[in-house]
Structure formats: structure tokens, C-alpha cells
Design a protein around this motif. Sequence first.
Motif, PDB file in Angstrom:
ATOM      1  N   TYR A   1      38.890  34.045  42.354  1.00 42.21           N
ATOM      2  CA  TYR A   1      39.770  32.772  41.586  1.00 42.21           C
ATOM      3  C   TYR A   1      41.223  32.460  41.902  1.00 42.21           C
ATOM      4  N   GLY A   2      42.041  31.846  41.807  1.00 45.11           N
ATOM      5  CA  GLY A   2      43.348  30.713  41.984  1.00 45.11           C
ATOM      6  C   GLY A   2      43.220  30.144  42.122  1.00 45.11           C
ATOM      7  N   THR A   3      44.583  29.501  41.894  1.00 41.79           N
ATOM      8  CA  THR A   3      45.288  28.251  42.249  1.00 41.79           C
ATOM      9  C   THR A   3      46.270  28.336  43.084  1.00 41.79           C
ATOM     10  N   ALA A   4      46.272  26.362  43.095  1.00 41.11           N
ATOM     11  CA  ALA A   4      47.743  25.979  44.149  1.00 41.11           C
ATOM     12  C   ALA A   4      48.943  26.563  43.294  1.00 41.11           C
ATOM     13  N   ASP A   5      49.003  27.262  42.013  1.00 48.54           N
ATOM     14  CA  ASP A   5      50.213  27.545  41.326  1.00 48.54           C
ATOM     15  C   ASP A   5      50.614  28.726  41.572  1.00 48.54           C
ATOM     16  N   LEU A   6      49.585  29.115  40.987  1.00 49.49           N
ATOM     17  CA  LEU A   6      49.678  31.524  40.652  1.00 49.49           C
ATOM     18  C   LEU A   6      49.283  31.585  42.148  1.00 49.49           C
ATOM     19  N   GLY A   7      48.516  31.124  43.188  1.00 47.20           N
ATOM     20  CA  GLY A   7      47.378  31.939  44.151  1.00 47.20           C
ATOM     21  C   GLY A   7      46.561  32.698  43.510  1.00 47.20           C
ATOM     22  N   LEU A   8      46.171  34.173  43.961  1.00 44.32           N
ATOM     23  CA  LEU A   8      45.534  34.458  43.453  1.00 44.32           C
ATOM     24  C   LEU A   8      45.282  34.686  41.898  1.00 44.32           C
ATOM     25  N   ILE A   9      44.490  34.666  41.488  1.00 45.90           N
ATOM     26  CA  ILE A   9      44.363  35.125  39.915  1.00 45.90           C
ATOM     27  C   ILE A   9      43.183  36.320  39.549  1.00 45.90           C
ATOM     28  N   ALA A  10      41.863  36.266  40.285  1.00 49.62           N
ATOM     29  CA  ALA A  10      41.481  37.341  39.772  1.00 49.62           C
ATOM     30  C   ALA A  10      39.645  37.338  41.209  1.00 49.62           C
ATOM     31  N   TYR A  11      39.089  38.540  41.518  1.00 46.47           N
ATOM     32  CA  TYR A  11      38.171  38.958  42.626  1.00 46.47           C
ATOM     33  C   TYR A  11      37.623  39.680  41.426  1.00 46.47           C
ATOM     34  N   GLU A  12      36.459  39.417  42.850  1.00 45.95           N
ATOM     35  CA  GLU A  12      34.827  39.947  42.671  1.00 45.95           C
ATOM     36  C   GLU A  12      35.149  41.763  43.187  1.00 45.95           C
ATOM     37  N   THR A  13      34.501  42.234  42.931  1.00 49.31           N
ATOM     38  CA  THR A  13      34.793  43.562  43.413  1.00 49.31           C
ATOM     39  C   THR A  13      32.569  44.729  43.729  1.00 49.31           C
ATOM     40  N   THR A  14      32.877  45.409  44.192  1.00 52.10           N
ATOM     41  CA  THR A  14      31.707  45.942  44.395  1.00 52.10           C
ATOM     42  C   THR A  14      31.377  47.151  44.028  1.00 52.10           C
ATOM     43  N   ALA A  15      30.349  47.617  43.286  1.00 53.37           N
ATOM     44  CA  ALA A  15      30.526  48.957  43.118  1.00 53.37           C
ATOM     45  C   ALA A  15      29.605  49.932  44.202  1.00 53.37           C
ATOM     46  N   ALA A  16      29.650  51.463  44.041  1.00 53.65           N
ATOM     47  CA  ALA A  16      29.713  52.146  44.976  1.00 53.65           C
ATOM     48  C   ALA A  16      28.259  52.309  45.969  1.00 53.65           C
ATOM     49  N   ASP A  17      27.006  51.172  45.000  1.00 49.76           N
ATOM     50  CA  ASP A  17      25.739  50.922  46.740  1.00 49.76           C
ATOM     51  C   ASP A  17      25.723  49.806  47.161  1.00 49.76           C
ATOM     52  N   GLY A  18      27.409  48.960  46.337  1.00 48.97           N
ATOM     53  CA  GLY A  18      27.701  47.793  47.369  1.00 48.97           C
ATOM     54  C   GLY A  18      26.840  46.965  46.465  1.00 48.97           C
ATOM     55  N   THR A  19      26.518  46.957  45.253  1.00 41.98           N
ATOM     56  CA  THR A  19      26.156  45.763  44.229  1.00 41.98           C
ATOM     57  C   THR A  19      27.675  45.243  44.152  1.00 41.98           C
ATOM     58  N   VAL A  20      27.128  43.941  43.410  1.00 44.12           N
ATOM     59  CA  VAL A  20      28.566  43.081  43.192  1.00 44.12           C
ATOM     60  C   VAL A  20      28.240  43.625  41.698  1.00 44.12           C
ATOM     61  N   ASN A  21      29.275  43.896  40.754  1.00 47.48           N
ATOM     62  CA  ASN A  21      29.955  44.178  40.298  1.00 47.48           C
ATOM     63  C   ASN A  21      29.858  41.968  38.662  1.00 47.48           C
ATOM     64  N   GLU A  22      29.379  42.757  37.822  1.00 47.01           N
ATOM     65  CA  GLU A  22      29.731  41.290  36.262  1.00 47.01           C
ATOM     66  C   GLU A  22      30.913  41.296  36.425  1.00 47.01           C
ATOM     67  N   GLY A  23      31.546  39.991  36.921  1.00 43.03           N
ATOM     68  CA  GLY A  23      32.897  39.303  36.434  1.00 43.03           C
ATOM     69  C   GLY A  23      34.003  39.534  37.572  1.00 43.03           C
ATOM     70  N   MET A  24      35.220  38.912  36.738  1.00 40.69           N
ATOM     71  CA  MET A  24      35.962  39.406  38.058  1.00 40.69           C
ATOM     72  C   MET A  24      37.369  40.012  37.185  1.00 40.69           C
ATOM     73  N   MET A  25      38.045  41.052  38.555  1.00 37.15           N
ATOM     74  CA  MET A  25      39.532  41.322  37.875  1.00 37.15           C
ATOM     75  C   MET A  25      40.630  41.227  38.141  1.00 37.15           C
ATOM     76  N   LEU A  26      41.012  41.244  37.186  1.00 35.71           N
ATOM     77  CA  LEU A  26      42.770  40.491  37.290  1.00 35.71           C
ATOM     78  C   LEU A  26      43.092  41.380  38.269  1.00 35.71           C
ATOM     79  N   GLU A  27      43.664  40.117  39.118  1.00 37.95           N
ATOM     80  CA  GLU A  27      44.877  40.718  40.026  1.00 37.95           C
ATOM     81  C   GLU A  27      46.131  41.413  39.772  1.00 37.95           C
ATOM     82  N   GLU A  28      46.830  42.166  39.666  1.00 31.43           N
ATOM     83  CA  GLU A  28      48.061  43.225  39.185  1.00 31.43           C
ATOM     84  C   GLU A  28      48.722  43.069  39.021  1.00 31.43           C
ATOM     85  N   ALA A  29      49.697  41.868  40.216  1.00 31.34           N
ATOM     86  CA  ALA A  29      51.252  41.770  39.233  1.00 31.34           C
ATOM     87  C   ALA A  29      51.032  40.319  38.178  1.00 31.34           C
TER      88      ALA A  29
END
Length: 415
Positions: A227-255
Motif C-alpha cells: 500500500y502506497g501513494t504517489a505522494d509518500l511512496g511505500l506506506i505498508a506491505y504484507e509479509t509471510t510467516a516461516a511456513d510461507g502463509t501470508v500474515n494478517e494486515g500490512m507492516m508499516l514502513e520503517e521511515a
Amino acid sequence: MQHFDVLETRAPAAREAALMAALPAQVAHAKKNAPGFGRILAAIDPAGVNSRAALAKLPVTRKSDLPELQKASPPLGGLNATPVAKMAKLFVSPGPLYEPEGTGGDWWRTARALHAAGVRAGDLVINTLAYHFVPAGSMFESGARAIGCTVVPAGTGQTEMQVATIRDLQIASFVGTPSFLKLIVEKAEEMKADIGCLKKALVGAEYLPPALRDAMRARGIQVLQMYGTADLGLIAYETTAADGTVNEGMMLEEALILEIVRPGTGDPVAPGEVGEIVITSFNPDYPLIRFGTGDLSAVLAAPSPCGRTNVRIKGWMGRADQTTKVRAMFVTPKQVNEIARRHSEVQRARLVIEGETGAERMTLKCEVAGTPAGLAEALVASIRDVTKLRGEVVFVKPGDLPNDGKVIDDLRKYG
């Protein structure tokens, strides 16, 4: 499990301390070097903006404000700290709205999302996002290049050529919209082309139906969203667990500093409550301070199974700008919040609009403890004073209004 860098797994308290320590300097930078923020933050002492409580007192500059700001101070509304002549690119989104790109590597910070989607140095990445006028294609090319990938700048359209390119070059990674990924796979089947090499996809800009994700997984393609915007770039993104399943929600970008505020205000909501995403960015070229995206989301409380420790959001949950027109008069979330603000007994409020156009009924539903004497009549008077329209009032128990971020619920049927 590999993480992009050590920032992703640092202690939450350490992350918060680092962000708050860097905040006063960024506010001072924006105030001094971006003329628009010089005006917006004129009465603010940047040295005192060193906590979330202090940040919450600053004005929100919303994406919906940009057309007027850019018209008054072209081309970027004075929100840029680096002169346009020293930017690398200037994009044009529908509106028109103008968005800059600076000269630094991974300026949009998309490498982190690509890495989470499994993209690694040496990968061939086909980038099917638009390269013309809008920044989407450039956003992800810069992130892929920062990782060390070779990018095929395919852009949109020409599905037969895209399929042939994936097959011939044995491309493993796809960037684009969910619907275009579906078109590519369907075109490959139609052409009887083997694109089994395609294993990883990072998608955005559209809703990803669960059925489509499942269908791609059945074909051996792991699909993650950003999830991102043309103003801010990346805002958040999905991640996976160790077994490859997609985790709930999206992780906030660090900066970034994330706030979720009540639509139409700058007031942060309670944890877990749906509201508008407001971001403060540490981008030195385009230092957006309390930038209201107009998008709704909510914070997830539990830590992610992926080992990253930043805040997670539920993803995109709709638009915060619920402005509508009733009997030729605009009614806005800001007005609804002003009505509630005048009466301390009201904990939350939602304006429900029903009926046919021209003969609408407005009902202000208010979360109130008990039934305070005279409050209903006072609220009716405030509705009339603020909106110049007549409305009714209904009291509900605290917690009864849905947690969906809606301040105005337009239930009218059109055509």
C-alpha cells in the motif's frame, strides 16, 4: 527468515525513541526550507514537537488540499524542500496533481516491500506498472534496482508480448496490479505458453480478491500486496510467516510515523478504531508533515508472526472523505465532528442520511452514557447552526456505532 535490515526487528521502544528524536529536526527542516510548510507551521516551535502528543497538535495537510495548494503555489504547493530544478522527475496524476521524485536511491522506499515478497538480488523483475505521467512504474523500478535486480520496464498493456517476455527471459518476479497479473496468466494459458518460472508477485493499486490470491498460489505464484501513494511512496506491505502463509494486515514502513485520526479532524482515535491514515515522512526533498492520505485503516494490536516488530495496519479500508450534498448544501465530516465537539457528553457521532434526493432525512446518532437532560435539543440546534440543515438526534450506548471509520453514512438510493 531473512529480513531486509536490522531496523525491522528492533525493539518497538527503540524505534519509537529514534522516530521521536528525529522528528523535531524534520519539522524544522520542513518549516525552514518548504515555503508551504513555512506558512502551515508558522506558529509552531519545531523543538517542542518531540512526542506523539505534540505532533497531534500540528495541522493536518490533506491530499484533498493539494489542488488548491498547487494552484496557489505551483507546481508542488510549496511543500517541497528541494527546488523542482534539482528533482529527478516530476509526475502528473489525474486532477492534475504534481508529484516529485528526488535523486537518491530507492527514493520511494519500495525495496523493503519487494524484499518481503521474496525478491532478491539477481532476480529479473517485470514491472507492469505505468511509466507514463504517474510515478508507479518508477517507484518500483528504483526499489528493485536498490536490491540488485534487473528490471524489465514493461508498463501496461501488450499482454502477448509480456507473456512472451516472461517465458523467454524466465522471469521470476512480477510487479503490477492484481487484475493485470490475472490477465497475464490467462493470456499465457490462451497462448499455451509456459510461464511456470513466475513465482513471486507484488501487487498494489487495486483490491486483491482472496480467490485470485488462491488461484495464483495454485499456479505456484506467491502474491503479496503493498500500500502506497504517489505522494509518500511505500506506506505498508504484507509479509509471510516461516511456513510461507501470508500474515494478517500490512507492516508499516520503517521511515514513517503513522497516526490514525478521526475523519475530518486531526484527533488520533483509540487503538484499533478505524480512521484516516495520517503520515509524517522523513523524506528530505518532500517532507510531508501530518499528511492526510484520505484512506481509512486501523492498527492491529498483536505482533506479526514474521518477526518484524513495527506497527501493522489492516490495509486499505475505504476513503475517509465522506463529504456529500444534502438539499444543495455540502455536509462534511469536519462539520459532524464540530457538532460533537460542542457537546462533551458525546463520545462518538455518525450522521446518517436517508430518503430520496431533495427530501432527505438527517439523523445524528450519538454515543452517550445515559440520557442527559436537554442534550438532544441542544444537538438539534447545533446541527442547524453548523450545517444550515434540519436534523434529528438518536442516542446509542457507547460502543454501539460500527468501527468502520464512517462519520457520514449516506444510505440514499441513487437512480
